[in-house]
Structures are given as C-alpha cells and as structure tokens.
Write a protein that holds these residues in place. Sequence first.
Motif, short mmCIF file in Angstrom:
data_model
loop_
_atom_site.label_atom_id
_atom_site.label_comp_id
_atom_site.label_asym_id
_atom_site.label_seq_id
_atom_site.Cartn_x
_atom_site.Cartn_y
_atom_site.Cartn_z
N CYS A 290 22.66 -1.21 25.17
CA CYS A 290 22.14 -0.41 24.07
C CYS A 290 22.95 0.89 23.97
O CYS A 290 23.78 1.17 24.84
CB CYS A 290 20.66 -0.13 24.29
SG CYS A 290 20.37 1.05 25.63
N PRO A 291 22.72 1.72 22.96
CA PRO A 291 23.55 2.94 22.83
C PRO A 291 23.39 3.90 24.01
O PRO A 291 24.31 4.65 24.31
CB PRO A 291 23.02 3.59 21.54
CG PRO A 291 22.38 2.48 20.78
CD PRO A 291 21.83 1.53 21.81
N CYS A 296 20.41 7.64 22.18
CA CYS A 296 18.97 7.34 22.15
C CYS A 296 18.22 8.36 23.01
O CYS A 296 18.58 8.59 24.17
CB CYS A 296 18.70 5.94 22.67
SG CYS A 296 16.92 5.59 22.72
N GLN A 298 15.46 8.14 24.41
CA GLN A 298 14.73 7.58 25.55
C GLN A 298 15.63 7.42 26.78
O GLN A 298 15.14 7.17 27.88
CB GLN A 298 14.17 6.18 25.22
CG GLN A 298 13.49 6.04 23.88
CD GLN A 298 12.32 6.97 23.75
OE1 GLN A 298 11.49 7.03 24.64
NE2 GLN A 298 12.26 7.71 22.65
N ALA A 299 16.92 7.49 26.58
CA ALA A 299 17.86 7.18 27.66
C ALA A 299 18.18 8.41 28.50
O ALA A 299 18.27 9.52 27.98
CB ALA A 299 19.14 6.60 27.08
N SER A 321 20.91 -1.36 30.24
CA SER A 321 19.88 -0.85 29.34
C SER A 321 19.58 0.61 29.67
O SER A 321 19.41 0.97 30.84
CB SER A 321 18.61 -1.69 29.50
OG SER A 321 17.64 -1.30 28.56
N GLY A 322 19.48 1.44 28.65
CA GLY A 322 19.22 2.86 28.87
C GLY A 322 17.84 3.14 29.42
O GLY A 322 17.61 4.17 30.06
N CYS A 323 16.89 2.24 29.19
CA CYS A 323 15.54 2.38 29.76
C CYS A 323 14.92 0.98 29.82
O CYS A 323 15.56 0.00 29.43
CB CYS A 323 14.68 3.35 28.93
SG CYS A 323 14.08 2.65 27.38
N LYS A 325 12.88 -0.50 28.06
CA LYS A 325 12.50 -1.14 26.80
C LYS A 325 13.42 -2.34 26.48
O LYS A 325 12.99 -3.30 25.86
CB LYS A 325 12.54 -0.11 25.67
CG LYS A 325 11.76 -0.51 24.45
CD LYS A 325 11.69 0.63 23.46
CE LYS A 325 11.29 0.11 22.08
NZ LYS A 325 11.55 1.06 21.02
N GLY A 326 14.66 -2.24 26.88
CA GLY A 326 15.56 -3.39 26.73
C GLY A 326 15.90 -3.78 25.30
O GLY A 326 15.93 -4.97 24.97
N CYS A 327 16.21 -2.81 24.47
CA CYS A 327 16.48 -3.10 23.04
C CYS A 327 17.66 -4.03 22.82
O CYS A 327 17.68 -4.80 21.87
CB CYS A 327 16.76 -1.80 22.28
SG CYS A 327 15.37 -0.67 22.26
S1 SF4 Z 1 16.59 0.34 25.62
FE1 SF4 Z 1 15.71 2.38 25.79
S2 SF4 Z 1 17.51 3.70 25.89
FE2 SF4 Z 1 18.22 1.77 25.08
S3 SF4 Z 1 18.12 1.99 22.84
FE3 SF4 Z 1 16.18 1.06 23.52
S4 SF4 Z 1 14.78 2.79 23.79
FE4 SF4 Z 1 16.87 3.60 23.75
#
Ligand code: SF4
Length: 371
Positions: A290-291, A296, A298-299, A321-323, A325-327
């Motif tokens: 993810c970005p 983001c 959240q990251a 994954s930045g958090c 949530k696993g987008c």
């Molecule tokens: S997985 Fe978390 S950090 Fe990555 S884009 Fe989604 S909300 Fe943002």
Amino acid sequence: MSAQVKGWCPSAHRPMMSGDGLLVRVKLQKARLDADEVQTLCELAETFGNGMIDITSRANLQIRGVSDGTYPNLLDRLIAKGLVDADPEKEAGRRVTVQPFWRAGDLTDRLATALEHMVLPDLPDKMGIVIDTGPERLLSTVSGDFRLETDAAGNLILRAAGALAGRPISENDAPEALADLIAWFLATSGAHAGRMVRHLRQTALPPEWQTRLPRHEADRPDPGPAYGAHLYGVPFGQTDAAALRALMTTSKASHLRVTPWRMLFLEDARLVDVPGFFSTPNPLLGVAACPGAPACAQATVDTRDLARSLAGRTRGRLHVSGCDKGCALRTPAATTLVGRDGRFDLVQDGTPADTPTKRGLTQAEVLELFC
Ligand code: SF4
C-alpha cells in the motif's frame, strides 16, 4: 465540498482524505479511455493533484493529492470532459468491472452497454458487478458481488459471489435477472451484511440460482504481447502523470484500457520501454504494498522502498502493509510485513490481521532476514 469520512469507496463526488490529500476516483466506462482522455486525466492530476495516479483493483483510476481548495475545479473539469457524470447518483451507479480484453460488439461489450442504462437500487457502497464473459474466465479473483459469466459451453450465467454455481440466463434477460438477484439480496436483508459473500454465509440462496457452474478460470496474462496488443505492468498499481503521458506518446497508443491486475493494456501501440512500466514479467509486479507513510495517515512506516528491496527475495508472495488493515491485498500471502509503531511485524501464510511470528522488527532487521 470537503470529504473527510472514511469507510466507503471514494468517488469523484465523494473524495476520501488520505495522508497526501484527497483521493478522487474516476470510474471508467468499459475500463477504456482514448488517448486524448488519458492526456486530459494526466493534465488534471498535475494541475489539481500531486500528479500521482492509482490503478484500482476494480480497474478504475484515482487522482491523488487533491486539496480542498483545488477539488471543486477538478470535479468541474472531470464533468466537463465527460469523465465523470454530473449526477452523483448516476456516478455512484457505475459499479461494473469488465473483462478488459473485450472487442467491439462481443458479448462483454453488449452486456456492459446494457447495464450502463440500468438504474440500480441503493446498494452497499462496496458492492459491484463483474462481467467476465470473454473466451476465458479471467476475473475470478476480482471483487464483485453479482457476476455475469459463462459456463463450459459458453452459455451466459448470473452467479452470486460466494455461490459455486449460477443461473443460466439469456443475454436479453440479463438486466432483469440482475435486478431479480439484487431484489432477493435486499429483500433478505443482505444490506446488513454489506457484501454478497458475507450474506450467503448466513442466508441460503434459492436453489434455482445455483444450477450451472462457471467455466474454469484461466491464468491472467503477464506483461507483454496479449490479445493482439501490449500489456504493461505498473508496480504497486501507481504511476505518475508524466510517466503515463510518456507511455501513451511513445507507444502511439490509440486507447488505454485499465485492468484490475495493476496492468495497462495499450491498443494499436508500439512495444516501448518507458521507465515506471514493465513490458515483461518482473518480481516487483507480484509484490503488494500500500502507499504507506506519509501518503496514508494510518501508516507509521514506509512500505514501497522496503518492498522494492525485498522483491524476489521472499518465499512466495510478498505483502508489505502500512498497518493491519491490509488495503493492498485482502487475501493471505506467504510473507506479510505489517507496519506498527514505526516497526514491522512478520506474518507467515496469512493476512496483516493475523498473528505475527515476529514482532517489532526494524527495517534493517527485516532486510537482514531476507537479503
Ligand atoms: S493498509 Fe493501512 S497504511 Fe496501508 S493504505 Fe490501508 S490504511 Fe493506509
């Protein structure tokens, strides 16, 4: 308008705030833009956003980094150029993902045209319709709740996501059959579940809706020559306007089609080598990331530099994954690194929400582990 609410899909009329500004999603008709429309989109991304353009998992494009101040002008320009419907409800009704290699006048093209004119009832935001009726079934892993497919003999079926089999229908009856399945979903309180797959875990689909199996799924194509044109892989599904413009100009493509696999399909194009795109298979194209930070909010970690360093070095598929949530990837991966408080947790054979086998690794420790 300033849209700060999360928990729904962004659109052009309802942009979503991210770490680098508003995300403005442009839903494409039949996944296709002509060369002039691509140039317009690039210009708008540079003028009103930060120049970055995402390719979404439902084959749409997303302009990033738009501010509250520039958003109204961007929306006006997108509407004026015919890239967004002026009516927010009609724009919200654009829920169709098509098999991107359709040909003019074929079944996929005809069904997509028929559904464009259909007025859908109010559905949960993330629900979608998939038209996967080409000679091969290619979209089985693409998110969608109502799936138009064909059986082994090439006959059209409508299948509810989560059911193994669908119902045979005629092409002329497709809109009505879709309306019937949507009506069943709503009448049985499917909206509470939010998606068809979740609903079918609690509610039995009538047997007449599951009598015909879809044809076997085929492997999706790799970057390179495909279906009489060229496919280009886009790492992490993100490009910038200058690179996309260069790809279109250099290749002299007449049209761009967006696939749900982080690849672009160029029609009537020369095969070219443009930085930022892969015209042959590359390990980086199999990595999901993810970005991350700072794009983001959240990251707490950068994701993509680490993903680049680890591409091809891990066992099986890699997801950074930045958090939790696993987008970037909803399904399990062999190796998943999840950002938490500026460090990484390692999950094996799971998703970012699963229990890690190692916690609190620094980036250097992660690199040591795999490189
Ligand atoms: S997985 Fe978390 S950090 Fe990555 S884009 Fe989604 S909300 Fe943002």
